[in-house]
Design a protein around this motif. Structure first.
Motif, PDB file in Angstrom:
ATOM      1  N   ILE A  24      28.016 -12.227   0.778  1.00 10.09           N
ATOM      2  CA  ILE A  24      27.155 -11.159   1.315  1.00 10.09           C
ATOM      3  C   ILE A  24      27.712 -10.652   2.645  1.00 10.09           C
ATOM      4  O   ILE A  24      27.756  -9.443   2.901  1.00 10.09           O
ATOM      5  N   VAL A  25      28.185 -11.574   3.474  1.00 10.41           N
ATOM      6  CA  VAL A  25      28.607 -11.178   4.826  1.00 10.41           C
ATOM      7  C   VAL A  25      29.971 -10.473   4.808  1.00 10.41           C
ATOM      8  O   VAL A  25      30.147  -9.418   5.437  1.00 10.41           O
ATOM      9  N   GLY A  26      30.938 -11.034   4.068  1.00 14.37           N
ATOM     10  CA  GLY A  26      32.260 -10.394   3.991  1.00 14.37           C
ATOM     11  C   GLY A  26      32.159  -8.994   3.401  1.00 14.37           C
ATOM     12  O   GLY A  26      32.789  -8.048   3.881  1.00 14.37           O
ATOM     13  N   SER A  60      17.597 -14.100  -1.205  1.00 15.12           N
ATOM     14  CA  SER A  60      17.514 -14.053   0.263  1.00 15.12           C
ATOM     15  C   SER A  60      16.428 -13.079   0.672  1.00 15.12           C
ATOM     16  O   SER A  60      16.258 -12.029   0.052  1.00 15.12           O
ATOM     17  N   ALA A  61      15.728 -13.450   1.755  1.00 21.69           N
ATOM     18  CA  ALA A  61      14.815 -12.506   2.402  1.00 21.69           C
ATOM     19  C   ALA A  61      15.670 -11.700   3.362  1.00 21.69           C
ATOM     20  O   ALA A  61      16.307 -12.261   4.251  1.00 21.69           O
ATOM     21  N   ILE A  62      15.747 -10.412   3.132  1.00 23.53           N
ATOM     22  CA  ILE A  62      16.596  -9.555   3.971  1.00 23.53           C
ATOM     23  C   ILE A  62      15.696  -8.738   4.897  1.00 23.53           C
ATOM     24  O   ILE A  62      14.731  -8.100   4.444  1.00 23.53           O
ATOM     25  N   LEU A 203      15.200 -27.569  -2.245  1.00 19.61           N
ATOM     26  CA  LEU A 203      15.003 -27.492  -3.703  1.00 19.61           C
ATOM     27  C   LEU A 203      14.620 -26.049  -4.027  1.00 19.61           C
ATOM     28  O   LEU A 203      13.656 -25.510  -3.469  1.00 19.61           O
ATOM     29  N   VAL A 204      15.396 -25.462  -4.909  1.00 23.03           N
ATOM     30  CA  VAL A 204      15.233 -24.041  -5.208  1.00 23.03           C
ATOM     31  C   VAL A 204      14.966 -23.857  -6.697  1.00 23.03           C
ATOM     32  O   VAL A 204      15.637 -24.484  -7.519  1.00 23.03           O
ATOM     33  N   CYS A 205      13.982 -23.039  -7.048  1.00 26.17           N
ATOM     34  CA  CYS A 205      13.827 -22.631  -8.459  1.00 26.17           C
ATOM     35  C   CYS A 205      12.864 -21.442  -8.541  1.00 26.17           C
ATOM     36  O   CYS A 205      12.177 -21.125  -7.559  1.00 26.17           O
ATOM     37  N   LEU A 282      19.448 -28.205  -6.062  1.00 26.46           N
ATOM     38  CA  LEU A 282      19.352 -28.722  -4.690  1.00 26.46           C
ATOM     39  C   LEU A 282      20.507 -28.190  -3.846  1.00 26.46           C
ATOM     40  O   LEU A 282      21.638 -28.121  -4.332  1.00 26.46           O
ATOM     41  N   PHE A 283      20.203 -27.842  -2.589  1.00 24.73           N
ATOM     42  CA  PHE A 283      21.252 -27.431  -1.647  1.00 24.73           C
ATOM     43  C   PHE A 283      21.125 -28.281  -0.387  1.00 24.73           C
ATOM     44  O   PHE A 283      20.019 -28.384   0.164  1.00 24.73           O
ATOM     45  N   PRO A 284      22.219 -28.899   0.066  1.00 20.46           N
ATOM     46  CA  PRO A 284      22.136 -29.689   1.309  1.00 20.46           C
ATOM     47  C   PRO A 284      21.842 -28.777   2.499  1.00 20.46           C
ATOM     48  O   PRO A 284      22.350 -27.656   2.549  1.00 20.46           O
ATOM     49  N   ALA A 312      13.215 -19.936   7.981  1.00 19.83           N
ATOM     50  CA  ALA A 312      12.733 -18.576   8.283  1.00 19.83           C
ATOM     51  C   ALA A 312      13.578 -17.531   7.574  1.00 19.83           C
ATOM     52  O   ALA A 312      13.453 -16.338   7.861  1.00 19.83           O
ATOM     53  N   GLY A 313      14.425 -17.963   6.647  1.00 20.89           N
ATOM     54  CA  GLY A 313      15.223 -17.015   5.869  1.00 20.89           C
ATOM     55  C   GLY A 313      16.038 -16.081   6.750  1.00 20.89           C
ATOM     56  O   GLY A 313      15.928 -14.862   6.626  1.00 20.89           O
ATOM     57  N   GLN A 314      16.849 -16.652   7.648  1.00 23.26           N
ATOM     58  CA  GLN A 314      17.559 -15.784   8.601  1.00 23.26           C
ATOM     59  C   GLN A 314      19.084 -15.872   8.521  1.00 23.26           C
ATOM     60  O   GLN A 314      19.779 -15.052   9.127  1.00 23.26           O
TER      61      GLN A 314
HETATM   62  C1  LIG Z   1      18.277 -22.720   0.021  1.00 21.22           C
HETATM   63  C2  LIG Z   1      18.732 -21.608   0.913  1.00 21.22           C
HETATM   64  C3  LIG Z   1      17.938 -20.471   1.073  1.00 21.22           C
HETATM   65  C4  LIG Z   1      18.342 -19.431   1.922  1.00 21.22           C
HETATM   66  N1  LIG Z   1      17.531 -18.348   2.074  1.00 21.22           N
HETATM   67  C5  LIG Z   1      17.902 -17.353   2.919  1.00 21.22           C
HETATM   68  C6  LIG Z   1      17.071 -16.193   3.114  1.00 21.22           C
HETATM   69  O1  LIG Z   1      15.986 -16.067   2.547  1.00 21.22           O
HETATM   70  N2  LIG Z   1      17.492 -15.228   3.989  1.00 21.22           N
HETATM   71  C7  LIG Z   1      18.677 -15.327   4.657  1.00 21.22           C
HETATM   72  O2  LIG Z   1      18.987 -14.426   5.464  1.00 21.22           O
HETATM   73  N3  LIG Z   1      19.471 -16.403   4.494  1.00 21.22           N
HETATM   74  C8  LIG Z   1      19.130 -17.405   3.640  1.00 21.22           C
HETATM   75  N4  LIG Z   1      19.941 -18.491   3.468  1.00 21.22           N
HETATM   76  C9  LIG Z   1      21.233 -18.519   4.149  1.00 21.22           C
HETATM   77  C10 LIG Z   1      22.245 -17.635   3.420  1.00 21.22           C
HETATM   78  O3  LIG Z   1      22.289 -17.984   2.055  1.00 21.22           O
HETATM   79  C11 LIG Z   1      23.628 -17.779   4.040  1.00 21.22           C
HETATM   80  O4  LIG Z   1      23.545 -17.689   5.447  1.00 21.22           O
HETATM   81  C12 LIG Z   1      24.542 -16.662   3.542  1.00 21.22           C
HETATM   82  O5  LIG Z   1      24.642 -16.664   2.134  1.00 21.22           O
HETATM   83  C13 LIG Z   1      25.943 -16.817   4.129  1.00 21.22           C
HETATM   84  O6  LIG Z   1      26.761 -15.789   3.631  1.00 21.22           O
HETATM   85  P1  LIG Z   1      28.323 -15.807   3.921  1.00 21.22           P
HETATM   86  O7  LIG Z   1      28.859 -14.603   3.203  1.00 21.22           O
HETATM   87  O8  LIG Z   1      28.584 -15.965   5.370  1.00 21.22           O
HETATM   88  O9  LIG Z   1      28.854 -17.143   3.258  1.00 21.22           O
HETATM   89  P2  LIG Z   1      28.938 -17.535   1.707  1.00 21.22           P
HETATM   90  O10 LIG Z   1      27.776 -17.043   0.967  1.00 21.22           O
HETATM   91  O11 LIG Z   1      29.210 -18.995   1.687  1.00 21.22           O
HETATM   92  O12 LIG Z   1      30.210 -16.727   1.195  1.00 21.22           O
HETATM   93  C14 LIG Z   1      31.524 -17.142   1.487  1.00 21.22           C
HETATM   94  C15 LIG Z   1      32.436 -16.561   0.418  1.00 21.22           C
HETATM   95  O13 LIG Z   1      33.789 -16.905   0.716  1.00 21.22           O
HETATM   96  C16 LIG Z   1      34.449 -17.270  -0.479  1.00 21.22           C
HETATM   97  N5  LIG Z   1      35.559 -18.167  -0.099  1.00 21.22           N
HETATM   98  C17 LIG Z   1      35.474 -19.356   0.543  1.00 21.22           C
HETATM   99  N6  LIG Z   1      36.697 -19.872   0.744  1.00 21.22           N
HETATM  100  C18 LIG Z   1      37.580 -18.968   0.224  1.00 21.22           C
HETATM  101  C19 LIG Z   1      39.004 -18.930   0.141  1.00 21.22           C
HETATM  102  N7  LIG Z   1      39.774 -19.920   0.633  1.00 21.22           N
HETATM  103  N8  LIG Z   1      39.590 -17.870  -0.462  1.00 21.22           N
HETATM  104  C20 LIG Z   1      38.827 -16.831  -0.950  1.00 21.22           C
HETATM  105  N9  LIG Z   1      37.465 -16.822  -0.881  1.00 21.22           N
HETATM  106  C21 LIG Z   1      36.852 -17.878  -0.303  1.00 21.22           C
HETATM  107  C22 LIG Z   1      33.381 -17.960  -1.310  1.00 21.22           C
HETATM  108  O14 LIG Z   1      33.690 -17.927  -2.686  1.00 21.22           O
HETATM  109  C23 LIG Z   1      32.150 -17.151  -0.969  1.00 21.22           C
HETATM  110  O15 LIG Z   1      31.937 -16.081  -1.873  1.00 21.22           O
HETATM  111  C24 LIG Z   1      19.562 -19.538   2.631  1.00 21.22           C
HETATM  112  C25 LIG Z   1      20.367 -20.664   2.478  1.00 21.22           C
HETATM  113  C26 LIG Z   1      19.959 -21.703   1.641  1.00 21.22           C
HETATM  114  C27 LIG Z   1      20.833 -22.936   1.497  1.00 21.22           C
END
Ligand SMILES: Cc1cc2nc3c(=O)[nH]c(=O)nc-3n(C[C@H](O)[C@H](O)[C@H](O)COP(=O)(O)OP(=O)(O)OC[C@H]3O[C@@H](n4cnc5c(N)ncnc54)[C@H](O)[C@@H]3O)c2cc1C
Length: 405
Positions: A24-26, A60-62, A203-205, A282-284, A312-314
């Motif tokens: 999502i971030v990239g 995700s809550a955006i 725990l997510v479902c 489950l997610f750590p 807080a979904g952030q």
């Molecule tokens: C249970 C749970 C619920 C959540 N709920 C929310 C919510 O409601 N609202 C919210 O804002 N946040 C929420 N979060 C947090 C949110 O999911 C993360 O902060 C967010 O997904 C991080 O995005 P990211 O793109 O930084 O990282 P990631 O989602 O980890 O993406 C990283 C990407 O990099 C790729 N990658 C890694 N290494 C390599 C490599 N060497 N070469 C090529 N590609 C690579 C991976 O495949 C992946 O696609 C939640 C988290 C959890 C665990």
């Protein structure tokens, strides 16, 4: 997408910016640079998970701030956005007492507090909106097998060269790590990260409840951890239940009927009974923060730089804010003919984002400690505090403004 604005130098394809990680971030960062005067490559290891008829369990809550960025970048015009569920209210209560607080978008004069969106759906929308961007090359599935990041002693000369699983090599003036919690970019840049496990699992479902979710995000704080019911577009809810490791394993081991009852009971039947249940995952849960977000010619965004408790979904919201802030900083520097990938320029991004992210991380850890404390005295103060805040609009809306970004 994938228009060759990049240059071939020797064996390498040279881009202005190479982003490792198309989560999502990239992808948000790539959208923020779409159409700008930079050649950009996004390298992603995994194909986006296919969108199925039923909602995915990772959502995700955006918040409104991220939505505003997406609207400006044209991400939300896609037909897929019909599966985005706006939530107008948030209801939070403490299981150990009568404390509760309700946030209502109508009182704030805004149409919604935020939206709940499946992660793979958001990724797909972000990727689709890059189709018309001539300056973005999306490479997927591609894994980085090697990153060679070199800085001269006086920090004036920087080179980043990446070898991909295809054997191709790419070089970048700016290397951006959006590669999540276990960031390889962070490791090769030798950036330190303070991290701590919460000793909890999320725990997510997805569930179908007997009562309507009323376009409300429901969150119950229990001494064992928070439980959230997030509304989905099809009337179901996505739950995120934070539990200590042993309890999480016990809940996973329950058969469906027993788990349905345990979940409904934990939520005090606020949404009635649980009629149907999706697969449980489950997610750590951990939190971590890097010492520095930038080096010459290198920047970290999203979970690669910081990750927090999901209560807080952030997490994603903070990462999206990083992505748009970094893009704004380098676009402004290039327009002003300044060295846009220098440490001096990149530190501006770090100054904008590090404090805000740190504050959120500290608040989330504080919340978790406060609500996780089993002391009866603290429970009374906590519950009184929640109800008090509910009756002081100025304070209540200061809190929600932070959450809305
Ligand atoms: C249970 C749970 C619920 C959540 N709920 C929310 C919510 O409601 N609202 C919210 O804002 N946040 C929420 N979060 C947090 C949110 O999911 C993360 O902060 C967010 O997904 C991080 O995005 P990211 O793109 O930084 O990282 P990631 O989602 O980890 O993406 C990283 C990407 O990099 C790729 N990658 C890694 N290494 C390599 C490599 N060497 N070469 C090529 N590609 C690579 C991976 O495949 C992946 O696609 C939640 C988290 C959890 C665990």
């Amino acid at each position: 997408m994938s228009k060759d604005t990049a240059q071939q130098t020797g064996d390498d394809v040279m881009f202005d910016v190479v982003v490792v990680g198309g989560g999502i971030v990239g992808l948000s960062f790539a959208n923020a640079l779409a159409g700008a005067d930079f050649s950009v490559a996004v390298i992603e290891r995994d194909e986006i998970k296919a969108i199925s008829d039923q909602p995915d369990c990772r959502v995700s809550a955006i918040n409104r701030s991220a939505l505003k960025h997406f609207q400006q970048a044209g991400v939300l015009g896609s037909p897929l956005s019909q599966r985005v569920c706006a939530f107008e209210k948030m209801f939070v209560w403490d299981e150990t007492g009568a404390g509760q607080i309700e946030f209502d978008s109508a009182e704030l004069g805004v149409p919604e507090l935020g939206v709940i969106v499946e992660n793979n759906l958001l990724q797909q929308m972000l990727r689709d909106s890059l189709q018309s961007a001539d300056n973005i090359t999306y490479m997927c599935p591609q894994t980085i097998t090697e990153i060679d990041y070199q800085i001269s002693d006086d920090e004036q000369e920087v080179s980043s060269r990446l070898t991909l699983s295809s054997g191709k090599t790419v070089a970048a003036k700016l290397l951006v790590g959006a590669d999540g919690v276990n960031s390889k970019v962070r490791d090769v840049a030798l950036i330190q990260r303070a991290k701590q496990s919460y000793q909890q699992q999320g725990l997510v479902c997805n569930v179908t409840t007997s009562e309507s979710h009323q376009n409300t995000a429901w969150q119950c704080f229990m001494p064992t951890g928070p439980l959230a019911f997030l509304p989905l577009y099809n009337g179901d809810c996505s739950i995120v239940w934070s539990l200590d490791e042993a309890t999480a394993q016990q809940q996973m081991a329950l058969d469906d009927e027993a788990f349905k009852f345990a979940l409904a009971e934990a939520s005090e039947f606020k949404l009635g009974e649980i009629l149907q249940l999706g697969q449980r995952f489950l997610f750590p849960l951990s939190h971590g923060h890097v010492s520095e977000y930038v080096k010459p010619g290198l920047a970290l965004i999203g979970d690669a730089a910081h990750n927090i408790h999901p209560l807080a979904g952030q997490g994603a919201n903070l990462g999206i804010a990083d992505a748009f802030a970094l893009a704004e900083v380098i676009i402004a520097a290039r327009k002003a003919n300044r060295q846009w990938a220098s440490l001096h320029t990149l530190k501006k991004y770090q100054r904008q984002r590090k404090g805000a992210n740190q504050l959120m991380e500290t608040s989330m850890t504080g919340f978790k400690e406060l609500f996780g404390n089993k002391s009866a005295a603290l429970s009374e103060i906590r519950n009184a505090g929640l109800s008090l805040v509910d009756h002081i609009p100025a304070l209540k809306y200061k809190i929600i403004e932070q959450a809305l970004g």
